[in-house]
Scaffold this active site. Structure first.
Site, short mmCIF file in Angstrom:
data_model
loop_
_atom_site.label_atom_id
_atom_site.label_comp_id
_atom_site.label_asym_id
_atom_site.label_seq_id
_atom_site.Cartn_x
_atom_site.Cartn_y
_atom_site.Cartn_z
N HIS A 93 19.93 -69.70 71.33
CA HIS A 93 18.97 -69.90 71.19
C HIS A 93 16.94 -69.09 71.31
CE1 HIS A 93 15.02 -72.13 73.27
NE2 HIS A 93 15.97 -72.96 73.21
N GLU A 141 15.63 -76.16 65.44
CA GLU A 141 14.10 -75.99 66.54
C GLU A 141 13.25 -75.23 66.46
OE1 GLU A 141 15.64 -77.26 70.82
OE2 GLU A 141 15.81 -74.68 70.73
O1 G3P Z 1 16.11 -75.63 75.13
C1 G3P Z 1 15.21 -77.21 74.05
C2 G3P Z 1 13.66 -76.28 73.82
O2 G3P Z 1 13.74 -74.69 73.19
C3 G3P Z 1 12.90 -77.25 73.61
O3 G3P Z 1 11.97 -76.82 74.33
O4 G3P Z 1 10.19 -77.74 76.17
O5 G3P Z 1 9.94 -77.76 73.61
O6 G3P Z 1 11.06 -79.09 75.26
P1 G3P Z 1 11.14 -77.69 74.63
#
Ligand code: G3P
Length: 222
Positions: A93, A141
């Site tokens: 992560h 992400e």
């Molecule tokens: O693990 C999910 C995360 O990194 C995304 O976070 O708060 O942007 O939905 P968020």
């Protein structure tokens, strides 16, 4: 774990300390039951066992340490998370990056143990590198959008589409998730339109005043 899916990473927000983790997991379980949609929860590590025992939806570990079999203190091992009731793990992560060699070892050992693996990545290139190591899923992400109010699917739909296309060529068995800033059902449905199998999200639900209500709405986009 069924696809498409919403994976909720509880992270270590104070509201999910202690009993809060189980309460949120139960809300997720209710949404899964009421909507028939696939929802996975990643509670704080110290609550993994209690949450896994308290809900019937899949529970994944947020993180695992690489372990060579020697005696350690304070490590979280694959066998421990499995024994605690986890059926899968997040690896690498953005808030807990791993070395390449450790990512590979975790994927291989987790596979041997029957745990589902999700490797997080930050762009198309690292998604490709992660995919060739054979995880079940890659969750792309962009770190700069994590925790914000603009979804990756709005800020940069191209990076999601390009990741899906790249992996379909080099590792067609590896499914793609996306996340960062996902807050609405439109964000979820756009993620699917771009070719992913779902979303990995946190703040939009965990920090919401009414997490169940928000999740019910998000599930409609699935
Ligand atoms: O693990 C999910 C995360 O990194 C995304 O976070 O708060 O942007 O939905 P968020």
């Amino acid at each position: 774990m069924e696809l498409p899916v919403i994976i909720l990473n509880f992270k270590t927000y104070p509201c999910v300390d202690g009993e809060g983790a189980l309460e949120l997991a139960r809300a997720c379980e209710e949404v899964a039951r009421e909507t028939g949609k696939s929802i996975v929860v990643c509670p704080p590590m110290v609550e993994l066992s209690r949450v896994a025992a308290g809900v019937s939806i899949p529970v994944f570990a947020q993180n695992v340490d690489v372990w060579d079999g020697s005696v350690t203190t304070g490590s979280t091992t694959l066998s421990a998370v499995k024994a605690a009731g986890a059926s899968g793990i997040l690896i690498n992560h953005s808030e807990s990056r791993r070395k390449l060699s450790d990512i590979e070892a975790l994927i291989r050992k987790a596979r041997e143990m029957g745990l589902t693996t999700i490797v997080c990545s930050n762009n198309v290139e690292t998604s490709r590198a992660a995919a060739v190591m054979g995880p079940d899923l890659v969750a792309m992400e962009p770190p700069e959008l994590i925790g914000g109010d603009i979804s990756v699917t709005t800020a940069d739909p191209g990076i999601v589409k390009d990741t899906v296309e790249a992996l379909s060529r080099i590792a067609p068995d590896v499914k793609v998730l996306t996340g960062a800033g996902v807050k609405t059902r439109e964000d979820v449905s756009m993620a699917l339109k771009l070719g992913t199998c779902g979303v990995l999200l946190a703040s939009g639900v965990v920090k919401a005043r009414d997490p169940k209500g928000v999740l019910l709405s998000l599930a409609q986009g699935l």
